[in-house]
Design a protein around this motif. Structure first.
Motif, PDB file in Angstrom:
ATOM      1  N   ILE A 179       1.044  -1.217   0.282  1.00  0.00           N
ATOM      2  CA  ILE A 179       0.155   0.084  -0.242  1.00  0.00           C
ATOM      3  C   ILE A 179       0.892   1.496  -0.275  1.00  0.00           C
ATOM      4  CG2 ILE A 179      -1.466   1.528   1.293  1.00  0.00           C
ATOM      5  CD1 ILE A 179      -2.846  -0.984   2.496  1.00  0.00           C
ATOM      6  N   GLN A 180       2.167   1.419   1.093  1.00  0.00           N
ATOM      7  CA  GLN A 180       2.751   2.433   0.425  1.00  0.00           C
ATOM      8  C   GLN A 180       3.689   2.578  -0.219  1.00  0.00           C
ATOM      9  OE1 GLN A 180       3.367   5.152   3.774  1.00  0.00           O
ATOM     10  NE2 GLN A 180       4.434   5.698   1.811  1.00  0.00           N
ATOM     11  N   ARG A 181       4.142   1.646  -1.050  1.00  0.00           N
ATOM     12  CA  ARG A 181       4.421   1.362  -2.467  1.00  0.00           C
ATOM     13  C   ARG A 181       3.511   2.237  -3.659  1.00  0.00           C
ATOM     14  NH1 ARG A 181       4.596  -0.851  -7.299  1.00  0.00           N
ATOM     15  NH2 ARG A 181       6.246  -0.919  -8.287  1.00  0.00           N
ATOM     16  N   ALA A 182       2.531   1.558  -2.969  1.00  0.00           N
ATOM     17  CA  ALA A 182       1.037   2.020  -4.298  1.00  0.00           C
ATOM     18  C   ALA A 182       0.985   4.079  -3.521  1.00  0.00           C
ATOM     19  CB  ALA A 182      -0.331   1.686  -4.103  1.00  0.00           C
ATOM     20  N   GLN A 183       1.016   3.782  -2.744  1.00  0.00           N
ATOM     21  CA  GLN A 183       0.839   5.543  -2.552  1.00  0.00           C
ATOM     22  C   GLN A 183       1.728   6.363  -2.768  1.00  0.00           C
ATOM     23  OE1 GLN A 183      -2.222   6.980  -0.924  1.00  0.00           O
ATOM     24  NE2 GLN A 183      -1.788   8.700  -1.172  1.00  0.00           N
ATOM     25  N   ASN A 184       2.918   5.864  -2.373  1.00  0.00           N
ATOM     26  CA  ASN A 184       4.056   6.677  -2.910  1.00  0.00           C
ATOM     27  C   ASN A 184       4.156   7.195  -4.894  1.00  0.00           C
ATOM     28  OD1 ASN A 184       5.129   6.711  -0.701  1.00  0.00           O
ATOM     29  ND2 ASN A 184       6.523   4.561  -0.706  1.00  0.00           N
ATOM     30  N   LYS A 185       4.252   5.837  -5.122  1.00  0.00           N
ATOM     31  CA  LYS A 185       4.029   6.308  -7.022  1.00  0.00           C
ATOM     32  C   LYS A 185       2.948   7.116  -6.657  1.00  0.00           C
ATOM     33  CE  LYS A 185       2.900   3.863 -10.884  1.00  0.00           C
ATOM     34  NZ  LYS A 185       2.444   2.523 -11.657  1.00  0.00           N
ATOM     35  N   ASP A 186       1.835   6.670  -6.744  1.00  0.00           N
ATOM     36  CA  ASP A 186       0.173   7.869  -6.825  1.00  0.00           C
ATOM     37  C   ASP A 186       0.778   9.397  -6.477  1.00  0.00           C
ATOM     38  OD1 ASP A 186      -0.532   5.860  -7.448  1.00  0.00           O
ATOM     39  OD2 ASP A 186      -2.527   5.546  -6.007  1.00  0.00           O
ATOM     40  N   SER A 187       1.705   9.107  -4.917  1.00  0.00           N
ATOM     41  CA  SER A 187       1.780  10.859  -4.515  1.00  0.00           C
ATOM     42  C   SER A 187       2.936  11.166  -5.539  1.00  0.00           C
ATOM     43  CB  SER A 187       1.943  10.376  -3.527  1.00  0.00           C
ATOM     44  OG  SER A 187       3.476  11.879  -2.924  1.00  0.00           O
ATOM     45  N   LEU A 188       3.932  10.794  -6.102  1.00  0.00           N
ATOM     46  CA  LEU A 188       5.201  11.398  -7.426  1.00  0.00           C
ATOM     47  C   LEU A 188       3.979  11.915  -8.262  1.00  0.00           C
ATOM     48  CD1 LEU A 188       7.682  12.168  -8.109  1.00  0.00           C
ATOM     49  CD2 LEU A 188       7.839   9.313  -8.877  1.00  0.00           C
ATOM     50  N   VAL A 189       2.873  10.636  -9.372  1.00  0.00           N
ATOM     51  CA  VAL A 189       2.777  11.488  -9.768  1.00  0.00           C
ATOM     52  C   VAL A 189       1.482  12.328  -9.719  1.00  0.00           C
ATOM     53  CG1 VAL A 189       0.766  10.531 -11.901  1.00  0.00           C
ATOM     54  CG2 VAL A 189       2.894   8.396 -11.714  1.00  0.00           C
ATOM     55  N   LEU A 190       1.024  12.690  -8.783  1.00  0.00           N
ATOM     56  CA  LEU A 190       0.168  13.578  -8.540  1.00  0.00           C
ATOM     57  C   LEU A 190       1.326  15.304  -8.571  1.00  0.00           C
ATOM     58  CD1 LEU A 190      -2.318  14.567  -8.133  1.00  0.00           C
ATOM     59  CD2 LEU A 190      -2.760  14.307  -6.054  1.00  0.00           C
ATOM     60  N   HIS A 191       2.263  14.856  -7.888  1.00  0.00           N
ATOM     61  CA  HIS A 191       2.836  15.915  -7.669  1.00  0.00           C
ATOM     62  C   HIS A 191       3.290  16.558  -9.269  1.00  0.00           C
ATOM     63  CE1 HIS A 191       3.401  16.826  -3.509  1.00  0.00           C
ATOM     64  NE2 HIS A 191       3.087  15.281  -3.735  1.00  0.00           N
ATOM     65  N   LEU A 192       3.624  15.446  -9.956  1.00  0.00           N
ATOM     66  CA  LEU A 192       4.216  15.975 -11.433  1.00  0.00           C
ATOM     67  C   LEU A 192       3.380  16.506 -12.383  1.00  0.00           C
ATOM     68  CD1 LEU A 192       6.173  12.407 -11.776  1.00  0.00           C
ATOM     69  CD2 LEU A 192       7.218  15.121 -11.972  1.00  0.00           C
ATOM     70  N   LYS A 193       2.508  15.364 -12.173  1.00  0.00           N
ATOM     71  CA  LYS A 193       0.691  16.677 -12.749  1.00  0.00           C
ATOM     72  C   LYS A 193       0.297  17.906 -12.436  1.00  0.00           C
ATOM     73  CE  LYS A 193      -1.517  12.334 -14.123  1.00  0.00           C
ATOM     74  NZ  LYS A 193      -2.517  11.822 -13.714  1.00  0.00           N
ATOM     75  N   LEU A 194       0.796  17.957 -11.021  1.00  0.00           N
ATOM     76  CA  LEU A 194       0.784  19.649 -10.685  1.00  0.00           C
ATOM     77  C   LEU A 194       1.144  20.513 -10.716  1.00  0.00           C
ATOM     78  CD1 LEU A 194      -0.788  18.613  -7.006  1.00  0.00           C
ATOM     79  CD2 LEU A 194      -1.359  19.401  -8.861  1.00  0.00           C
ATOM     80  N   ASN A 195       3.118  19.832 -10.552  1.00  0.00           N
ATOM     81  CA  ASN A 195       4.313  20.582 -11.635  1.00  0.00           C
ATOM     82  C   ASN A 195       3.868  21.207 -13.044  1.00  0.00           C
ATOM     83  OD1 ASN A 195       5.105  20.483  -8.692  1.00  0.00           O
ATOM     84  ND2 ASN A 195       6.633  18.850  -9.383  1.00  0.00           N
ATOM     85  N   GLU A 196       3.702  20.042 -13.871  1.00  0.00           N
ATOM     86  CA  GLU A 196       2.983  20.338 -15.270  1.00  0.00           C
ATOM     87  C   GLU A 196       1.747  21.660 -15.341  1.00  0.00           C
ATOM     88  OE1 GLU A 196       3.526  20.333 -18.924  1.00  0.00           O
ATOM     89  OE2 GLU A 196       4.482  19.948 -17.840  1.00  0.00           O
ATOM     90  N   LEU A 197       1.422  21.523 -14.369  1.00  0.00           N
ATOM     91  CA  LEU A 197       0.070  22.557 -14.705  1.00  0.00           C
ATOM     92  C   LEU A 197       0.805  24.117 -14.293  1.00  0.00           C
ATOM     93  CD1 LEU A 197      -2.715  20.631 -12.989  1.00  0.00           C
ATOM     94  CD2 LEU A 197      -2.117  21.315 -15.129  1.00  0.00           C
ATOM     95  N   ILE A 198       1.517  23.850 -12.838  1.00  0.00           N
ATOM     96  CA  ILE A 198       2.414  25.412 -12.262  1.00  0.00           C
ATOM     97  C   ILE A 198       3.664  25.575 -13.391  1.00  0.00           C
ATOM     98  CG2 ILE A 198       3.669  25.977 -10.413  1.00  0.00           C
ATOM     99  CD1 ILE A 198       2.918  24.403  -8.885  1.00  0.00           C
ATOM    100  N   ALA A 199       3.912  25.200 -14.035  1.00  0.00           N
ATOM    101  CA  ALA A 199       4.453  25.208 -14.826  1.00  0.00           C
ATOM    102  C   ALA A 199       4.269  25.811 -16.080  1.00  0.00           C
ATOM    103  CB  ALA A 199       5.714  24.343 -15.551  1.00  0.00           C
ATOM    104  N   ALA A 200       3.090  25.271 -16.691  1.00  0.00           N
ATOM    105  CA  ALA A 200       2.525  26.068 -17.901  1.00  0.00           C
ATOM    106  C   ALA A 200       1.435  27.133 -17.885  1.00  0.00           C
ATOM    107  CB  ALA A 200       2.008  24.882 -18.431  1.00  0.00           C
ATOM    108  N   THR A 201       1.203  27.031 -16.658  1.00  0.00           N
ATOM    109  CA  THR A 201       0.140  28.393 -16.129  1.00  0.00           C
ATOM    110  C   THR A 201       0.747  29.655 -15.899  1.00  0.00           C
ATOM    111  OG1 THR A 201      -1.017  26.729 -15.074  1.00  0.00           O
ATOM    112  CG2 THR A 201      -2.178  28.891 -14.846  1.00  0.00           C
ATOM    113  N   ARG A 202       0.522  30.933 -17.008  1.00  0.00           N
ATOM    114  CA  ARG A 202       1.015  32.075 -16.981  1.00  0.00           C
ATOM    115  C   ARG A 202       0.614  32.289 -15.643  1.00  0.00           C
ATOM    116  NH1 ARG A 202       0.683  35.379 -21.821  1.00  0.00           N
ATOM    117  NH2 ARG A 202       2.557  36.592 -21.420  1.00  0.00           N
ATOM    118  N   GLY A 203       1.350  33.548 -14.887  1.00  0.00           N
ATOM    119  CA  GLY A 203       1.398  33.828 -14.176  1.00  0.00           C
ATOM    120  C   GLY A 203       0.934  33.052 -12.399  1.00  0.00           C
ATOM    121  N   ALA A 204       1.201  31.885 -12.348  1.00  0.00           N
ATOM    122  CA  ALA A 204       1.343  30.807 -11.425  1.00  0.00           C
ATOM    123  C   ALA A 204       2.852  30.797 -10.814  1.00  0.00           C
ATOM    124  CB  ALA A 204       1.085  30.078 -11.549  1.00  0.00           C
ATOM    125  N   SER A 205       3.200  30.753  -9.720  1.00  0.00           N
ATOM    126  CA  SER A 205       3.902  31.005  -9.025  1.00  0.00           C
ATOM    127  C   SER A 205       5.318  29.759  -9.042  1.00  0.00           C
ATOM    128  CB  SER A 205       3.826  31.647  -7.510  1.00  0.00           C
ATOM    129  OG  SER A 205       5.389  31.573  -7.300  1.00  0.00           O
TER     130      SER A 205
END
Length: 154
Positions: free
Chosen positions: A72-98
């Motif tokens: 469960i922890q392994r699956a949670q780590n993977k899901d968390s990392l993927v979520l962070h990567l997706k959010l990072n992509e949105l932040i990086a691609a959004t004009r005006g985002a910090s």
């Protein structure tokens, strides 16, 4: 967590863990576990509800629980990392985002508290703004609020 810390699905363990994780969340796994408990309970009279009979279910569930915690922890780590990567992509691609928020999961608790206070201040300033659709930084919100106050005082 570094991506290199998560075993690849190309590895034996990666494939095995992925299959077990998927199976353990299935209806078949639940039915199998419930069936095991029913069979165990039904054999109670046969074994006179002995300590050994009780030990079988206790040992089995303890071992399975212990191993499942890691899967469960392994699956949670993977899901968390993927979520962070997706959010990072949105932040990086959004004009005006910090871009300061990219990899915020790696910030210290003090840095997270500072950011939390920053956004709490932004919420307070946004509550004072009549235009609910307007978004802005704290600095823009403070300037906007100051301009409104100055306009009302005139």
């Amino acid at each position: 967590m570094n991506p290199s810390e998560i075993p690849s699905n190309d590895s034996f363990f990666g494939r095995f863990a992925e299959r077990i994780t998927k199976f353990s969340g299935s209806t078949a796994a639940f039915v199998g576990a419930a069936g095991t408990v029913v069979v165990w309970a039904a054999t109670g009279p046969l074994f006179h509800y002995s300590e050994t009979w009780q030990l079988v279910i206790n040992t089995g569930t303890t071992i399975i629980t212990f191993l499942m915690v890691f899967l469960i922890q392994r699956a949670q780590n993977k899901d968390s990392l993927v979520l962070h990567l997706k959010l990072n992509e949105l932040i990086a691609a959004t004009r005006g985002a910090s871009n300061r928020l990219i990899n915020a999961q790696d910030f210290s608790e003090k840095e997270i508290a500072t950011l939390h206070n920053f956004y709490c201040r932004l919420v307070e300033l946004a509550k004072q703004d009549a235009d609910l659709g307007k978004t802005h930084s704290v600095e823009e919100a403070e300037d906007n609020h100051s301009e409104k106050l100055a306009a009302h005082e005139e």
